[in-house]
Design a protein around this motif. Structure first.
Motif, short mmCIF file in Angstrom:
data_model
loop_
_atom_site.label_atom_id
_atom_site.label_comp_id
_atom_site.label_asym_id
_atom_site.label_seq_id
_atom_site.Cartn_x
_atom_site.Cartn_y
_atom_site.Cartn_z
N ARG A 133 8.08 0.31 16.64
CA ARG A 133 7.01 -0.51 16.05
C ARG A 133 7.56 -1.35 14.90
N ILE A 134 8.45 -0.77 14.11
CA ILE A 134 9.04 -1.52 13.00
C ILE A 134 9.86 -2.69 13.53
N ASP B 290 8.57 -10.18 15.33
CA ASP B 290 7.45 -11.12 15.31
C ASP B 290 7.38 -11.87 13.97
N LEU B 291 7.53 -11.15 12.88
CA LEU B 291 7.43 -11.78 11.56
C LEU B 291 8.61 -12.70 11.27
N ALA C 240 3.54 -2.90 11.07
CA ALA C 240 3.87 -1.78 11.96
C ALA C 240 2.97 -0.57 11.74
N GLY C 241 2.10 -0.65 10.71
CA GLY C 241 1.23 0.48 10.42
C GLY C 241 1.94 1.61 9.71
N ARG D 175 12.78 5.42 5.98
CA ARG D 175 13.13 6.62 6.74
C ARG D 175 13.80 6.27 8.07
N HIS D 176 13.68 5.01 8.47
CA HIS D 176 14.22 4.57 9.75
C HIS D 176 15.33 3.52 9.62
#
Length: 203
Positions: free
Chosen positions: A16-17, A23-24, A42-43, A51-52
């Motif tokens: 998601r990230i 997109d951004l 990404a919520g 963390r990712h």
């Protein structure tokens, strides 16, 4: 090897990230986008992104190195399945058309923000891209041995560029993805001097 639910959730958040960043970056440019904004789309909270990924630069690197490696893996798989044949060329065209229609944002990010990568990462991306181009070139050399290495390299590069251009032109047409795909495949086959594919060869 069994993937645990926790690992699946972590992988989904990472995806998601990356999707939000692609997109951004495509819409606003790498420099104008913050980690906070990426996390929001990404919520995930801004701090949670760390963390990712180590940094925004790490996200850009993962996007552009990742898609280059995916293209190379796909090109190699096609040659492994079809050898150095006209069928392989048809499949390479189809594969890249699918990529251009499905990942237009990454094409735009590469064109605008490649220079924002750290130098060693730019070298990695270029190296992988050269290897992908060589997959096309080597098939062309086998199918059309009367043309020079330089000629076939230029032709492969030009056709890939033609297909990639849909990342910019697609939004200006009212054609469906299926129509755009058919036109791009027809133009690419014509540019490379190969006969139209039989229906069974189309994806």
């Amino acid at each position: 090897m069994t993937v645990t639910p926790r690992e699946q959730a972590k992988s989904a958040r990472r995806r998601r990230i990356l999707d939000a960043a692609a997109d951004l970056f495509a819409r606003h440019g790498y420099q104008a986008v913050s980690l906070q904004t990426i996390g929001e789309q990404a919520g995930i909270s801004g701090p949670g992104v760390y963390r990712h990924f180590e940094s925004k630069q790490d996200i850009l690197a993962q996007l552009l190195v990742g898609i280059s490696e995916r293209l190379l893996a796909g090109g190699r798989a096609i040659r492994a399945d079809h050898g150095d044949t006209v069928s392989a060329l048809v499949e390479l065209i189809s594969f890249h058309v699918d990529f251009a229609l499905g990942d237009a944002a990454l094409i735009r990010v590469h064109e605008r923000d490649f220079g924002s990568l750290e130098q060693h990462t730019r070298r990695t991306v270029r190296d992988v891209q050269r290897m992908y181009l060589a997959e096309w070139r080597d098939v062309l050399l086998a199918v059309q041995p009367d043309r020079s290495l330089q000629d076939q390299t230029t032709r492969a590069f030009a056709v890939i560029g033609l297909i990639n251009s849909t990342a910019y032109s697609r939004a200006r047409t009212e054609s469906s993805d299926a129509q755009v795909s058919a036109v791009l495949k027809e133009m690419s086959r014509s540019a490379l001097g190969i006969s139209p594919a039989r229906p069974s060869s189309e994806r």
